[in-house]
Write an enzyme that holds these catalytic residues in place. Structure first.
Site, PDB file in Angstrom:
ATOM      1  N   ALA A 163      47.447  65.976  32.423  1.00 47.06           N
ATOM      2  CA  ALA A 163      47.558  64.671  33.069  1.00 47.06           C
ATOM      3  C   ALA A 163      48.580  64.558  34.192  1.00 47.06           C
ATOM      4  CB  ALA A 163      47.857  63.607  32.011  1.00 47.06           C
ATOM      5  N   ALA A 164      49.695  65.283  34.127  1.00 45.99           N
ATOM      6  CA  ALA A 164      50.769  65.084  35.105  1.00 45.99           C
ATOM      7  C   ALA A 164      50.291  65.473  36.513  1.00 45.99           C
ATOM      8  CB  ALA A 164      51.989  65.902  34.709  1.00 45.99           C
ATOM      9  N   PRO A 165      50.799  64.774  37.534  1.00 45.91           N
ATOM     10  CA  PRO A 165      51.858  63.755  37.495  1.00 45.91           C
ATOM     11  C   PRO A 165      51.398  62.354  37.121  1.00 45.91           C
ATOM     12  CG  PRO A 165      51.224  64.169  39.755  1.00 45.91           C
ATOM     13  CD  PRO A 165      50.436  65.147  38.920  1.00 45.91           C
ATOM     14  N   GLY A 166      50.065  62.138  37.033  1.00 49.37           N
ATOM     15  CA  GLY A 166      49.593  60.850  36.562  1.00 49.37           C
ATOM     16  C   GLY A 166      48.660  60.114  37.498  1.00 49.37           C
ATOM     17  N   SER A 167      48.262  60.721  38.597  1.00 51.27           N
ATOM     18  CA  SER A 167      47.386  60.016  39.542  1.00 51.27           C
ATOM     19  C   SER A 167      46.061  59.654  38.885  1.00 51.27           C
ATOM     20  CB  SER A 167      47.148  60.867  40.795  1.00 51.27           C
ATOM     21  OG  SER A 167      46.573  62.114  40.460  1.00 51.27           O
ATOM     22  N   ASP A 173      49.968  72.402  24.460  1.00 50.58           N
ATOM     23  CA  ASP A 173      49.007  73.272  25.122  1.00 50.58           C
ATOM     24  C   ASP A 173      47.629  72.641  24.901  1.00 50.58           C
ATOM     25  OD1 ASP A 173      47.070  75.331  25.601  1.00 50.58           O
ATOM     26  OD2 ASP A 173      48.636  76.842  25.364  1.00 50.58           O
ATOM     27  N   ASP A 187      41.361  68.049  34.465  1.00 49.99           N
ATOM     28  CA  ASP A 187      41.691  68.488  35.822  1.00 49.99           C
ATOM     29  C   ASP A 187      42.548  69.738  35.640  1.00 49.99           C
ATOM     30  OD1 ASP A 187      41.687  68.143  38.695  1.00 49.99           O
ATOM     31  OD2 ASP A 187      43.804  67.671  38.492  1.00 49.99           O
ATOM     32  N   CYS A 189      41.371  71.807  42.032  1.00 46.86           N
ATOM     33  CA  CYS A 189      41.616  71.706  43.479  1.00 46.86           C
ATOM     34  C   CYS A 189      41.548  73.108  44.085  1.00 46.86           C
ATOM     35  CB  CYS A 189      42.955  71.030  43.778  1.00 46.86           C
ATOM     36  SG  CYS A 189      44.386  71.819  43.016  1.00 46.86           S
TER      37      CYS A 189
END
Length: 474
Positions: free
Chosen positions: A120-124, A170, A188, A241
């Site tokens: 999840a990080a950074p949270g976008s 993890d 993601d 990405c």
């Protein structure tokens, strides 16, 4: 200047679709990214945000795949992260392509009540999904890196996402511990980052195929864990990405080869106008940077058509969960405090107690108690002592609205407040005690109204050294 590794160029040239030009790909990689933001509709509508920022010289170009996403342009060169409106959580600085995965998961008919963001990080994307869910249901946001969990938590709080539960594991353990528990899962995945070269010129400097293949093995384990954690009938979105087949199509094909017809790929060719330009034969989106003048990105969506066997025995439930449900008397007391003292009606969720702390949990969380250790659940509402309740900053940020007990301040005062300073009031009035400080209708935090000034109650760790006031162009 951008550094494109020759080995990368040789590999990717074999994967570039025939209708796209390698010269255009290289030229696109060398161009800076357009600035893009996503409006946080948990706090402000896109139309109201545009009305707020257009006098400050902002222009908005809609991002086709995100109704609250915009490419922006304005004259200032200042860091937008210091802008008052950003600190308030009115918008998130988010690359346009990264808005695709939540859009793919939350198609118009989706009504997901229990969602997992596996990395999840950074949270976008977490906060984008929180807005799409309108803070309803439960959103579990996991991050493996300890330092990035802190960043994730800060962004979740800043954006007012109140229905999140954060974990620090993890991602490969979720299929075991939370087997077939989620309506929808977003992964993601950690990746080689080939699509990020427009914002990081050195992203491909040390590219190697061996490293790509090693990363893809981790991604296969993660997508399998995510698939096992998904309920039958649920949807999973896998994104990266990066641009190579090993980390993208290859990972999705591995999952289908492993679970056969339990994996049904869903075409994304109609996700938005123009999506067909980036659609692969399988129905995935493979966004090359020259197609939409954006970062390179990959998005795949699948449905789990049936249950699949778990790989390990069901783990034992963990004991000693530190929270208990508030008694009717306790619940009534905290509800009365919020209503009478703050003008806030608490949502119809679970009020939980730990020692002298009062918390608000999503009701859907009850199914997860004892199954896994959570770093943070829902909102901390208030602390209780012999003097009564003391509201927590995060509760005010997430729950306050224009009907609450607020005082509206101007932009210069808002800057002073966020820098931890007391605010002198132009007119002395009767002291009002605890009050919610707002700017532009959105809460900044708490203060004590002393009649002639506001005593700043902003938590010390949120005090800013620099706050940018974007000047009006009028």
């Amino acid at each position: 200047m951008v550094q494109l590794n020759p080995n990368f160029i040789n590999t990717i040239s074999q994967e570039l679709p025939a209708h796209l030009s390698m010269d255009e790909f290289i030229a696109a990689c060398a161009r800076p990214l357009r600035r893009s933001i996503r409006v946080n509709t948990l706090k402000i509508s896109s139309e109201d945000f545009k009305r707020l920022m257009q006098p400050k010289g902002w222009t908005f170009e809609p991002i086709p795949w995100c109704k609250d996403g915009f490419w922006i342009s304005y004259d200032e060169e200042e860091q937008l992260g210091n802008a008052l409106e950003h600190i308030q959580g009115l918008f998130y600085i988010q690359e346009a392509s990264s808005m695709l995965p939540p859009t793919a998961l939350f198609t118009p008919n989706a009504d997901w009540q229990c969602v997992l963001d596996l990395a999840a990080a950074p949270g976008s994307k977490t906060t984008q999904m929180a807005a799409l869910m309108n803070n309803q249901g439960l959103l579990v946001a996991n991050e493996y890196s300890a330092s990035r969990v802190k960043v994730l938590h800060a962004n979740v709080l800043r954006m007012g996402a109140s229905h999140c539960a954060l974990t620090h594991f993890d991602g490969r353990v979720f299929g075991e511990y939370l087997y077939e528990s989620f309506d929808a899962v977003l992964i993601d995945a950690p990746c080689g980052g080939e699509g990020t070269v427009r914002k990081d010129v050195d992203a491909l400097k040390s590219w190697s195929l061996d490293e790509v293949i090693a990363i893809s093995e981790t991604q296969k384990a993660l997508i399998e864990s995510a698939f096992l954690a998904l309920k039958p009938g649920g949807s999973l979105v896998y994104s990266t990405c990066t641009l190579n087949r090993h980390e993208n199509q290859g990972v999705c094909e591995y999952l289908q080869q492993t679970y056969g017809n339990a994996v049904q790929f869903e075409s994304l060719s109609q996700l938005f106008d123009g999506a067909d330009k980036a659609t692969t034969p399988e129905g995935f989106l493979h966004v090359w940077p020259q197609i939409y003048d954006s970062e390179g990105f990959f998005v795949a969506k699948l449905t789990k058509t049936r249950s699949v066997p778990r790989l390990q025995l069901e783990p034992k439930l963990q004991k000693n969960f530190p929270f208990t449900e508030a008694s009717p008397k306790q619940a009534k007391a905290i509800q009365a405090y919020f209503a009478d003292d703050l003008g806030i009606e608490l949502p119809d969720e679970l009020i939980m107690v730990r020692d002298d702390e009062f918390w608000l949990f999503p009701r859907e969380f009850t199914d997860f108690i004892g199954k896994m250790r959570f770093q943070r659940i829902g909102l901390k509402l208030a602390d209780h002592s012999k003097h009564g309740f003391k509201v927590r900053h995060e509760a005010v940020i997430a729950l306050a609205n224009t009907q609450a007990n607020i005082i509206e301040i101007n932009d210069e005062q808002a800057k002073e407040y966020l820098m931890g300073r007391d605010i002198a009031l132009d007119t002395a009035t009767k002291a009002q005690g605890e009050i919610i400080v707002c700017y532009g209708g959105a809460p900044l935090g708490m203060a004590k109204h002393l009649g002639n000034k506001l005593k700043n109650n902003l938590p010390r760790d949120l005090v800013k050294d620099k706050v940018l006031l974007l000047p009006s162009q009028a």
